[in-house]
Design a protein around this motif. Structure first.
Motif, short mmCIF file in Angstrom:
data_model
loop_
_atom_site.label_atom_id
_atom_site.label_comp_id
_atom_site.label_asym_id
_atom_site.label_seq_id
_atom_site.Cartn_x
_atom_site.Cartn_y
_atom_site.Cartn_z
N LEU A 1 0.85 -1.19 0.00
CA LEU A 1 0.00 0.00 0.00
C LEU A 1 0.88 1.24 0.00
O LEU A 1 1.95 1.26 0.62
N PRO B 1 2.42 4.45 1.18
CA PRO B 1 2.49 4.98 2.54
C PRO B 1 1.96 6.41 2.69
O PRO B 1 1.63 6.81 3.80
N PHE C 1 -3.70 5.84 7.70
CA PHE C 1 -2.62 5.58 6.74
C PHE C 1 -2.12 4.15 6.95
O PHE C 1 -2.24 3.61 8.06
N HIS D 1 0.67 2.75 7.58
CA HIS D 1 1.58 2.43 8.69
C HIS D 1 0.85 2.34 10.03
O HIS D 1 1.41 1.86 11.00
#
Lengths: 327, 304
Positions: A104, A106, A152, A154
């Motif tokens: 994905l 970041p 997000f 992360h």
């Protein structure tokens, strides 16, 4: 089942390297039928991931399809215009990858990345795409979907990211889902959850799944049919039942034997000797002969063809024709 | 907001240290009095002047007096121009900022498209041409490029003014002169940064969604590739504010660089102090804005 959705015939892929061209997929043929789950099995370096990237038309810049036909429904994907190919990608055929941690982007929110294919292929407005995205996340078992849309990558765990990837891949109701080692990078418990998710998908929809894996447990769990690949070639094709019951190719047999069995007490696990040959130094004749317990002079000389064993069950071994091989 | 406040507070000791270093260096490396008086001045005359300027006091005393004035915004008067040093610096500042911003714009306009292009067409003839051009651009000395541009555009074709500051046309050649070198460096950086990002898994994901290649490159890849580029931009902006003496000299551009070098040569302490202080503020500001831009570009970056 029965109708062919995707047909691959004699696919050949090569990569340009500093030492010239290296062929990593050499004449691979198979088909995926409507609603079925096909597993492609093989060790690292057998060409299974490259095959899937080639089908999607997203090979790295140094790789190219040099021969073979790829037909999706009635369309020849190799001669399709870039624009028409893009309409299929992410829409009719979509893909999930091995590494959810890096698959994905970041710098964009989950919502942005989920809305993208919906707005592109289904022509939804941002608001509609948002609503569908939330729905898709709920379908893959994410309960606080609205919140996750604003996060997000992360900020999510590996398992959550793989769920997001699956939601994204399924968002436009694809006819074929290509899953490239979707559980390899995950914890065992998360693996089981993702597999359950894929099995539910298989049971609840008519989506065909092509699952690429080196894990025979995953194969037993999900697949209807199996293709075993070795050194860029298909070495065995069979239904999942046939494959586990009566493997024909020595390589397949080796793979099955190297799976630990829960009731057997053994001191040492079986493993196939040696490693997959480097594509730049392919052995002559049968590519498996240096590692094959049955290999002899003839195997060095002759490159075997795929040989029908029974029904749709086929294997690439010359010993089969002579009935010399007892497996 | 809290981060901004903290960062601004942290700049105070940095600024203080800078004033101290410049103060001590200026006082240790030469005596302004000998340059201010005629050569045949007597020792007594020199000493009187020194005393009146406060140069006979011990250094710490002088420094504290300087800080006391600094708090009031007073850097003292220029020995040479007999006017307030800070006014002198602030008078030059707009010219410097104007040139710095224009050069940065030139650099971005050149480097962004070329950097992206050479990354997506890597190892092609075009890529070779661009990377080769970047080496040439980096290697060209500013004074030479400046003079060549003047000869070509001003002397031969008389399209643009030769030198001085005033209209937008005056800005074009010095901005190109300074912008070219920066563009060369940024092009190479954008290329390598883009190449790294284009090989990432999430780019493959973006392609697998069926996105157009321009969207994949300009949206998914470029935003990720920008982070190292912003660092270089901040450093270059700081350099541009700090002094572009050669270009200023070639184009007779009335900027800070000329003023500062002149002041150093003449031991014009107040002007050196004021100029370095103002430049330091801009260096700090450009680093701070780079930090803020990082945060906008990459949500993973969080400052405590």
């Amino acid at each position: 089942m029965g109708e062919e959705l995707l047909k691959v015939d004699g696919l050949k892929v090569r990569f340009k390297t500093d030492d010239g061209y290296i062929t990593t997929v050499n004449g691979v043929s198979f088909s995926v039928k409507k609603g079925e789950t096909l597993a492609i099995v093989g060790e690292s370096g057998s060409g299974k991931s490259v095959t899937s990237l080639a089908l999607m038309g997203i090979l790295p810049p140094n790789g190219e399809v040099v021969d073979g036909d790829v037909t999706y429904k009635d369309k020849d994907l190799r001669t399709l215009s870039k624009k028409d190919y893009r309409k299929i990608r992410g829409n009719d055929i979509s893909m999930i990858f091995q590494e959810p941690m890096t698959a994905l982007n970041p710098v964009f929110t989950i919502g942005f990345q989920l809305r993208e294919p919906l707005m592109l292929h289904e022509g939804l407005s941002k608001k509609e795409a948002q609503a569908r995205g939330v729905e898709m996340l709920r379908n893959v078992g994410i309960s606080d979907a609205e919140k996750v849309m604003g996060r997000f990558p992360h900020q999510l765990s590996g398992g959550m990211r793989q769920r997001v990837m699956i939601a994204m891949a399924l968002s436009c109701n694809p006819e074929l889902l290509i899953a490239d080692e979707p559980t390899t990078a995950l914890d065992v418990t998360i693996q089981a959850q993702i597999l359950t998710l894929l099995r539910n998908l298989k049971e609840s929809s008519n989506t065909s799944i092509m699952i690429i894996t080196h894990d025979l447990g995953v194969v037993a769990e999900l697949a209807d049919r199996v293709i075993v690949m070795y050194a860029g070639e298909v070495v065995e094709v069979a239904t999942v039942h046939e494959l586990f019951e009566s493997p024909q190719h020595p390589y397949t047999k080796g793979l099955l034997d190297s799976m630990p069995k829960i009731h057997d007490v053994v001191n040492e696990l079986y493993s196939i000797e040696g490693t997959v040959p480097n594509p730049a130094e392919m052995p002559q004749g049968c590519k498996f002969h240096p590692r094959c317990p049955f290999g002899d002079e003839e195997c060095v000389q002759t490159h075997p063809n795929l040989l029908n064993v029974k029904g749709d069950h086929a294997a690439r071994c010359i010993k089969l024709a002579k009935k010399e091989l007892v497996v | 907001m809290k981060y901004l406040l903290k960062s601004l507070l942290k700049t105070i000791p940095v600024l203080l240290l800078i004033t101290m270093i410049v103060f001590v260096l200026m006082r240790l490396t030469g005596d302004p009095v000998s340059l201010m008086l005629p050569e045949n001045a007597t020792a007594e005359e020199r000493d009187t002047l020194r005393e009146s300027l406060g140069l006979n006091d011990p250094l710490p005393v002088q420094y504290l007096a300087f800080l006391g004035d600094l708090v009031k915004g007073d850097f003292g008067d220029s020995f040479r121009y007999n006017m307030d040093a800070l006014d002198l610096v602030l008078e030059r500042l707009p010219a410097t900022l104007e040139l710095a911003i224009a050069s940065m714009i030139v650099a971005v306009i050149i480097s962004v498209p070329l950097g992206i292009l050479s990354a997506i067409k890597r190892n092609s003839v075009l890529d070779l041409f661009i990377t080769g051009g970047a080496v040439v651009g980096k290697a060209m000395p500013n004074f030479w490029l400046g003079i060549m541009l003047i000869l070509f555009f001003s002397v031969t074709f008389q399209l643009l003014p030769v030198s001085g500051r005033g209209t937008l046309a005056h800005l074009v050649l010095p901005a190109i002169t300074l912008g070219t070198g920066i563009a060369a460096e940024m092009t190479r950086l954008i290329r390598s940064s883009m190449l790294e990002i284009l090989g990432q898994d999430f780019i493959r994901t973006a392609r697998s969604k069926g996105l157009r290649e321009t969207v994949v490159v300009n949206q998914h890849a470029f935003r990720n590739a920008l982070i190292p580029v912003v660092t270089i931009m901040a450093l270059q902006t700081a350099t541009l504010v700090g002094g572009t003496l050669i270009t200023e000299t070639v184009f007779a551009w009335p900027g800070l660089g000329q003023l500062l070098v002149q002041a150093v040569n003449l031991r014009d302490m107040a002007v050196v102090q004021a100029a370095t202080f103002i430049i330091a503020i801009f260096v700090i500001l450009s680093n701070l804005s780079a930090d803020l831009i990082y945060r906008l570009l990459d949500p993973r970056i969080k400052y405590e």
